[in-house]
Design a protein around this motif. Structure first.
Motif, PDB file in Angstrom:
ATOM      1  N   GLU A 182       0.845  -1.211   0.000  1.00  0.00           N
ATOM      2  CA  GLU A 182       0.000   0.000   0.000  1.00  0.00           C
ATOM      3  C   GLU A 182       0.872   1.249   0.000  1.00  0.00           C
ATOM      4  OE1 GLU A 182      -2.864  -0.037   3.164  1.00  0.00           O
ATOM      5  OE2 GLU A 182      -3.308   2.095   2.966  1.00  0.00           O
ATOM      6  N   LYS A 184       1.546   5.459  -0.021  1.00  0.00           N
ATOM      7  CA  LYS A 184       0.990   6.703   0.511  1.00  0.00           C
ATOM      8  C   LYS A 184       2.053   7.783   0.335  1.00  0.00           C
ATOM      9  CE  LYS A 184      -1.272   8.523   4.677  1.00  0.00           C
ATOM     10  NZ  LYS A 184      -1.754   8.224   6.040  1.00  0.00           N
ATOM     11  N   GLU A 218      -5.245   2.901  -2.047  1.00  0.00           N
ATOM     12  CA  GLU A 218      -6.261   3.557  -1.200  1.00  0.00           C
ATOM     13  C   GLU A 218      -6.697   4.871  -1.823  1.00  0.00           C
ATOM     14  OE1 GLU A 218      -5.846   3.714   3.082  1.00  0.00           O
ATOM     15  OE2 GLU A 218      -6.503   5.808   3.097  1.00  0.00           O
ATOM     16  N   HIS A 221      -5.050   8.033  -0.514  1.00  0.00           N
ATOM     17  CA  HIS A 221      -3.607   8.233  -0.694  1.00  0.00           C
ATOM     18  C   HIS A 221      -3.253   8.822  -2.050  1.00  0.00           C
ATOM     19  CE1 HIS A 221      -2.815   5.071   2.691  1.00  0.00           C
ATOM     20  NE2 HIS A 221      -3.566   6.090   3.075  1.00  0.00           N
ATOM     21  N   ASP A 256      -4.680  12.950   5.412  1.00  0.00           N
ATOM     22  CA  ASP A 256      -5.412  11.710   5.142  1.00  0.00           C
ATOM     23  C   ASP A 256      -6.729  11.733   5.918  1.00  0.00           C
ATOM     24  OD1 ASP A 256      -5.937   9.155   4.283  1.00  0.00           O
ATOM     25  OD2 ASP A 256      -4.610   8.182   5.712  1.00  0.00           O
ATOM     26  N   ASP A 258      -9.647   9.934   5.432  1.00  0.00           N
ATOM     27  CA  ASP A 258     -10.308   8.641   5.709  1.00  0.00           C
ATOM     28  C   ASP A 258     -11.810   8.788   5.921  1.00  0.00           C
ATOM     29  OD1 ASP A 258      -8.023   7.078   5.551  1.00  0.00           O
ATOM     30  OD2 ASP A 258      -7.577   7.227   7.687  1.00  0.00           O
ATOM     31  N   ASP A 288     -11.297   1.406   4.548  1.00  0.00           N
ATOM     32  CA  ASP A 288     -10.265   1.895   5.467  1.00  0.00           C
ATOM     33  C   ASP A 288     -10.576   3.361   5.719  1.00  0.00           C
ATOM     34  OD1 ASP A 288      -8.117   2.315   7.036  1.00  0.00           O
ATOM     35  OD2 ASP A 288      -6.619   2.259   5.442  1.00  0.00           O
TER      36      ASP A 288
HETATM   37 MN    MN Z   1      -4.878   5.889   4.755  1.00  0.00          MN
END
Ligand code: MN
Ligand code: GCO
Ligand code: MN
Length: 388
Positions: A182, A184, A218, A221, A256, A258, A288
């Protein structure tokens, strides 16, 4: 409406850490009690989720003795079975403890890299015990603020070494896991290594067993970095590397956030659902994200239900889009190729070079063509807005 009621076959999952998020941020304390792993399983199963995902320490405290660990896992497995809930993905927390403040797999200190690998091996054991299929690696602290403190080329080598070590560990133990990396761009570090999904895809090819490793992109991200998330996911799909996905909502160029899936940039959320559904993606639709800091316990479950409901609403809109004759006629027209020119471009050959080289293409007339995208986008928006 039952159309929007989540079913097991939708494969909706939530991180234990998402519903357990207590709303703590750099400016303020926790605002609600943590939802325990057991309660998360109970409540999410009632809402129609397929399962939960976890970091090692979401379930087993970092200092738990082996007997404690066994007791917790046994109890958790029973709750999962009682509620027909799965754990399709597990991961290691390599960012929370102070030992990781300057990175885990990319720490300058070999002892810290070893501790990170040790912790990941134990986390993998837990994941396998819970029948996880995917093991995610998110390099939470793998980065810098002070560029001179680390050699960025060495850092990548260390990252590769550690992942190869863990690939070896899985093979040695005959664990059927796949890894998903993942990316970011930043946060919590000033800059994180391998900051985009594209960077991860290139890095994966340098590992000992690239086939075992894919990505976990994600929404937040790529969006934080001002990039097009749908395109990142498409590249992963094209390479057969979309092993998992983190769904949430995010405003561009912010921290971030979310946010609840679909709560920001509904058109991108629609195009993302369209891509996932049209491509036949079989993996988890994993959320997430976390509830707004303003929420109490009831708001936590509103959040969770909202993520799934929005996905299903968008999925139904995708179906409408795909069935819409006017839209489909526009799309068909865009790719129409009555002279079968496209097939001459599939591969180089002398014959194709002669054909392509000799085509009489009217540059001026072709350049004057209008594409009708205003209409296409308006029709798309009308589907999303619910009037079509
Ligand atoms: Mn995240
Ligand atoms: C973040 C990340 C994490 C990871 C999680 C699983 O920005 O905090 O998205 O939530 O996805 O640690 O690896
Ligand atoms: Mn994530």
């Amino acid at each position: 409406m039952s159309l929007y009621q989540p079913k097991k076959s939708d494969r909706f999952t939530f991180g234990l850490w998402t519903v357990a998020n207590r709303g703590r941020d750099p400016f303020g304390e926790a605002v609600r009690e943590a939802v325990t792993p057991i309660r998360a399983v109970q409540e999410l199963s009632k809402l129609g989720a397929y399962g939960v995902n976890l970091h090692d320490n979401d379930l087993v405290p970092i200092d738990a003795a082996p007997s404690e660990r066994t007791r917790i896992i046994t109890e958790f497995k029973k709750v999962l079975a009682d509620h027909d809930m799965k754990v399709p993905m597990a991961t290691t927390n390599l960012f929370y403890d102070p030992i990781f403040k300057d990175g885990a797999f990319t720490s300058n200190d070999a002892k810290i890299r070893a501790y990170a690998v040790q912790k990941a091996m134990r986390g993998i054991d837990v994941g396998v015990e819970l029948n996880a299929e995917i093991y995610v690696f998110w390099g939470g602290r793998e980065g810098t603020e002070v560029e001179s403190s680390k050699n960025p080329v060495e850092a990548l080598k260390w990252m590769r070494e550690c992942l190869n070590f863990l690939i070896g560990y899985c093979k040695d133990n005959r664990y059927p896991l796949k890894f998903a990396l993942e990316a970011k761009p930043n946060e919590p570090r000033g800059d994180l290594y391998l900051s985009t999904t594209g960077a991860m895809l290139a890095f994966i090819e340098t590992l000992d067993d690239p086939a075992m490793v894919g990505v976990n992109p994600e929404v937040a991200h790529e969006t934080m970095a001002g990039l097009n998330f749908v395109h990142a996911v498409a590249q992963a799909i094209d390479r057969g590397k979309l092993f998992h996905i983190d769904l949430n909502g995010q405003k561009m160029s912010r921290f971030d956030q979310d946010l609840r899936f679909g709560s920001e940039d509904i058109k991108t959320a629609f195009m993302l659902v369209k891509l996932l559904e049209d491509s036949g993606y079989q993996g988890s639709r994993h959320f997430d994200a976390h509830p707004y800091r303003t929420e109490d316990d009831a708001g936590v479950w509103d959040f969770a239900a909202g993520c799934m409901r929005t996905y299903l609403i968008l999925k139904e809109k995708v179906h409408r889009f795909n069935q819409d004759e006017e839209i489909q006629a526009i799309l068909r027209n865009l790719t129409a190729d009555p002279e079968k020119i496209g097939s001459s471009l599939h591969a180089y050959s002398k014959a194709n070079a002669t054909r392509v080289g000799g085509l009489a293409i009217d540059r001026i007339a072709t350049g004057k063509r209008g594409y009708g995208y205003e209409k296409l986008d308006q029709l798309t928006m009308e589907i999303i807005m619910g009037v079509r």
